[in-house]
Design a protein around this motif. Structure first.
Motif, PDB file in Angstrom:
ATOM      1  N   VAL A  59       0.591  -1.091   0.640  1.00 35.64           N
ATOM      2  CA  VAL A  59       0.499   0.387  -0.335  1.00 35.64           C
ATOM      3  C   VAL A  59       1.112   1.565  -0.133  1.00 35.64           C
ATOM      4  CG1 VAL A  59      -2.013   1.104   1.499  1.00 35.64           C
ATOM      5  CG2 VAL A  59      -2.113  -1.301   1.036  1.00 35.64           C
ATOM      6  N   THR A  60       2.263   1.574   1.009  1.00 33.04           N
ATOM      7  CA  THR A  60       2.792   2.414   0.942  1.00 33.04           C
ATOM      8  C   THR A  60       3.742   2.327  -0.581  1.00 33.04           C
ATOM      9  OG1 THR A  60       3.311   2.416   3.227  1.00 33.04           O
ATOM     10  CG2 THR A  60       4.639   3.400   2.040  1.00 33.04           C
ATOM     11  N   PHE A  61       4.307   1.844  -1.435  1.00 28.60           N
ATOM     12  CA  PHE A  61       4.661   1.528  -2.019  1.00 28.60           C
ATOM     13  C   PHE A  61       4.414   1.794  -3.434  1.00 28.60           C
ATOM     14  CE2 PHE A  61       5.497  -0.851  -6.015  1.00 28.60           C
ATOM     15  CZ  PHE A  61       6.857   0.278  -6.334  1.00 28.60           C
ATOM     16  N   GLU A  62       2.521   1.338  -3.558  1.00 22.02           N
ATOM     17  CA  GLU A  62       1.827   2.088  -4.079  1.00 22.02           C
ATOM     18  C   GLU A  62       1.393   3.629  -4.304  1.00 22.02           C
ATOM     19  OE1 GLU A  62       1.289   0.756  -7.659  1.00 22.02           O
ATOM     20  OE2 GLU A  62       1.947  -1.422  -6.967  1.00 22.02           O
ATOM     21  N   ALA A  63       1.001   4.313  -3.165  1.00 28.65           N
ATOM     22  CA  ALA A  63       1.014   5.005  -2.918  1.00 28.65           C
ATOM     23  C   ALA A  63       2.010   6.148  -3.545  1.00 28.65           C
ATOM     24  CB  ALA A  63       0.849   5.265  -2.035  1.00 28.65           C
ATOM     25  N   THR A  64       3.473   5.372  -3.624  1.00 31.82           N
ATOM     26  CA  THR A  64       4.495   7.207  -3.542  1.00 31.82           C
ATOM     27  C   THR A  64       4.730   7.467  -5.533  1.00 31.82           C
ATOM     28  OG1 THR A  64       6.116   5.038  -3.699  1.00 31.82           O
ATOM     29  CG2 THR A  64       5.804   5.332  -2.002  1.00 31.82           C
ATOM     30  N   LYS A  65       3.686   6.299  -6.104  1.00 32.45           N
ATOM     31  CA  LYS A  65       3.906   5.930  -6.974  1.00 32.45           C
ATOM     32  C   LYS A  65       2.824   7.575  -7.768  1.00 32.45           C
ATOM     33  CE  LYS A  65       4.748   1.276  -8.346  1.00 32.45           C
ATOM     34  NZ  LYS A  65       3.983  -0.111  -9.371  1.00 32.45           N
ATOM     35  N   LEU A  66       1.561   8.062  -6.935  1.00 32.08           N
ATOM     36  CA  LEU A  66       0.866   8.440  -7.122  1.00 32.08           C
ATOM     37  C   LEU A  66       0.742  10.168  -7.328  1.00 32.08           C
ATOM     38  CD1 LEU A  66      -2.110   8.327  -7.732  1.00 32.08           C
ATOM     39  CD2 LEU A  66      -2.473   8.756  -5.232  1.00 32.08           C
ATOM     40  N   HIS A  67       1.737  10.358  -7.033  1.00 33.35           N
ATOM     41  CA  HIS A  67       2.303  11.824  -7.390  1.00 33.35           C
ATOM     42  C   HIS A  67       3.458  12.008  -8.159  1.00 33.35           C
ATOM     43  CE1 HIS A  67       5.801  10.447  -5.302  1.00 33.35           C
ATOM     44  NE2 HIS A  67       6.770  11.441  -5.913  1.00 33.35           N
ATOM     45  N   THR A  68       3.525  11.228  -9.186  1.00 36.37           N
ATOM     46  CA  THR A  68       3.872  10.900 -10.115  1.00 36.37           C
ATOM     47  C   THR A  68       3.119  10.841 -11.540  1.00 36.37           C
ATOM     48  OG1 THR A  68       6.206   9.922  -9.736  1.00 36.37           O
ATOM     49  CG2 THR A  68       6.402   9.939 -11.968  1.00 36.37           C
ATOM     50  N   ALA A  69       2.322  10.064 -11.314  1.00 37.63           N
ATOM     51  CA  ALA A  69       1.435  10.153 -11.904  1.00 37.63           C
ATOM     52  C   ALA A  69       0.529  10.879 -12.348  1.00 37.63           C
ATOM     53  CB  ALA A  69       0.164   8.895 -10.904  1.00 37.63           C
ATOM     54  N   MET A  70       0.038  12.320 -10.930  1.00 36.21           N
ATOM     55  CA  MET A  70      -0.602  13.240 -11.129  1.00 36.21           C
ATOM     56  C   MET A  70       0.295  14.343 -12.448  1.00 36.21           C
ATOM     57  SD  MET A  70      -1.744  14.441  -7.614  1.00 36.21           S
ATOM     58  CE  MET A  70      -3.188  13.504  -6.781  1.00 36.21           C
ATOM     59  N   PHE A  71       1.323  14.269 -12.392  1.00 35.56           N
ATOM     60  CA  PHE A  71       2.560  15.590 -12.546  1.00 35.56           C
ATOM     61  C   PHE A  71       2.893  14.901 -14.168  1.00 35.56           C
ATOM     62  CE2 PHE A  71       6.655  15.991 -14.737  1.00 35.56           C
ATOM     63  CZ  PHE A  71       6.385  17.511 -14.152  1.00 35.56           C
ATOM     64  N   HIS A  72       2.158  13.890 -14.685  1.00 29.26           N
ATOM     65  CA  HIS A  72       2.112  13.690 -16.224  1.00 29.26           C
ATOM     66  C   HIS A  72       1.022  13.180 -16.345  1.00 29.26           C
ATOM     67  CE1 HIS A  72       6.245  12.211 -16.569  1.00 29.26           C
ATOM     68  NE2 HIS A  72       6.355  12.129 -15.079  1.00 29.26           N
ATOM     69  N   SER A  73      -0.050  14.005 -16.062  1.00 27.55           N
ATOM     70  CA  SER A  73      -1.714  13.746 -16.397  1.00 27.55           C
ATOM     71  C   SER A  73      -2.624  14.785 -17.635  1.00 27.55           C
ATOM     72  CB  SER A  73      -2.669  14.405 -14.763  1.00 27.55           C
ATOM     73  OG  SER A  73      -2.670  15.839 -14.533  1.00 27.55           O
ATOM     74  N   GLY A  74      -0.684  15.703 -17.856  1.00 29.16           N
ATOM     75  CA  GLY A  74      -1.371  16.607 -18.841  1.00 29.16           C
ATOM     76  C   GLY A  74      -1.330  18.349 -19.100  1.00 29.16           C
ATOM     77  N   TRP A  75      -1.000  18.474 -17.888  1.00 32.67           N
ATOM     78  CA  TRP A  75      -1.367  19.588 -16.946  1.00 32.67           C
ATOM     79  C   TRP A  75      -0.602  21.133 -18.155  1.00 32.67           C
ATOM     80  CZ3 TRP A  75       2.806  22.992 -15.546  1.00 32.67           C
ATOM     81  CH2 TRP A  75       4.394  22.318 -15.796  1.00 32.67           C
TER      82      TRP A  75
END
Length: 416
Positions: free
Chosen positions: A342-358
């Protein structure tokens, strides 16, 4: 402002809370697991009524109360055995500690889950219905279900195998040596008493141990399903934010694409906020379980190492100890490793947000989105952890630390 209950589809009547939902694969998973939990301990942890015959429900509730009383008697017997059993050698003292404190801790965990059943229902409803209704990825959902069943079955097989093998080994030792058939050291009878009544009492204690295994194992299923569900929820959210790039590939005007992206990003933030609420609720509802698991396994490992130090190292004597160690380490690992995931998968989220197309946004839309993105990434960078005792993070590292702690305590005790 709407309350959380109204936002996630919970209505409260005079008698109980009513959950509104449509069935999906995750709901089916929780339903099946909660049916197993009900058959195991007579408590319905499902946010819907179980579609079981009324007679079955009535019988399960009565039997569960009887079993609960018998388990309580076993816990009391194992707990006070140190005051009634005299002239125990070091090996039998270690066996006494092997079952006494762990039985108390595991039953406290099971009782805590029963007392917090309404919170567990709300938590599982949020994971299985609300979050999956907001966004899901079919492939990840299928993988989540497979992993949950695979680990649940493995956990059940380990505990049942331990129960059977321990009985066989102790039965063999009792039939080929001068030892009595004693798996759990009871308050009565004395270890050297060989009357028929004493033998029956020891067998009854052994059988009651299976009731503990059955009840604890069934509650562990729902805890495991919740942890794995949260683990894959973070994976699903990563897929969601990556998918926002596709908004700018459409044929709408750029202003319309920016508006859709901004709304979708806000929706993702709401999803993340609700997931963090689930993490907090998991800590509240299952924290006793994680703490009990840690206590149980440290005490168990120390007791087994003490036994191994004092026994005659024959195959028959070593086999049950090796089985206990293997089951203890594997069963604990199933929970601590998945909590670490759970901790490991949560660390990927901010990177996914950054690459969301903003970066595709322009003008005032770009300013608004960048502000949202900064706040969202900052929140996503906070470590997401599940803890035992409120301080010990459950992860791969803490799993190794637990084993080292048990060995360190054993080393100190063996030098005295």
């Amino acid at each position: 402002m709407q309350s959380l209950k109204s936002r996630i589809g919970i209505q409260k009547t005079a008698t109980k809370e009513i959950y509104t939902f449509e069935t999906n694969t995750t709901v089916s998973l929780f339903y099946k697991i909660c049916a197993i939990v009900f058959l195991g301990c007579g408590t319905n942890l499902m946010f819907d009524d179980l579609k079981l015959p009324r007679k079955v429900v009535k019988i399960c509730r009565i039997v569960s109360k009887v079993f609960g009383l018998l388990v309580l008697m076993l816990v009391c017997s194992a707990s006070i055995a140190s005051f009634t059993q005299h002239n125990l050698d070091m090996m039998h003292k270690a066996k006494l500690w092997l079952f006494g404190p762990p039985l108390v801790a595991l039953n406290a965990m099971q009782l805590n889950c029963v007392l917090r059943k309404n919170q567990i229902k709300k938590l599982s409803y949020t994971i299985a219905v609300v979050l999956r209704g907001m966004f899901t990825v079919d492939e990840l959902e299928v993988e989540m279900i497979k992993k949950t069943w695979r680990l649940s079955i493995a956990f059940a097989l380990l505990l049942n195998g331990l129960f059977i093998s321990t009985g066989i080994v102790n039965g063999y030792v009792a039939s080929t040596t001068n030892e009595t058939f004693t798996v759990i050291i009871p308050a009565w009878p004395d270890l050297n008493e060989r009357s028929l009544t004493a033998s029956i009492s020891r067998i009854v204690h052994y059988c009651l141990w299976y009731l503990v295994i059955m009840r604890v194992c069934s509650v562990y299923f729902i805890i495991l399903a919740i942890i794995i569900g949260l683990q894959f929820q973070f994976s699903i959210m990563c897929n969601y934010f990556h998918s926002l790039n596709s908004i700018f590939a459409g044929e709408d005007s750029h202003e319309e694409k920016q508006r859709k992206y901004e709304d979708a990003f806000k929706f993702g933030i709401k999803m993340h906020s609700l997931t963090l609420w689930c993490i907090d609720q998991t800590q509240v509802t299952c924290g006793v379980a994680f703490s009990s698991q840690f206590i149980t396994n440290v005490v168990t490992l120390i007791s087994l190492m003490v036994q191994f130090m004092y026994i005659e190292r024959t195959f028959g004597n070593c086999l049950p100890i090796f089985l206990f160690v293997g089951v203890t380490l594997t069963a604990t690992g199933i929970f601590m490793w998945n909590a670490g995931d759970v901790t490991f998968e949560a660390t990927k989220l901010h990177t996914a947000m950054f690459h969301s197309g903003w970066h595709n946004c322009r003008g005032q839309a770009s300013v608004r989105v960048r502000k949202l993105l900064t706040i969202a990434i900052r929140q996503a960078q906070d470590p997401v952890t599940i803890k035992g005792f409120g301080i010990l993070e459950l992860s791969y590292e803490s799993y190794i630390s637990m084993v080292k702690l048990a060995y360190s305590i054993f080393s100190v005790l063996s030098q005295k």
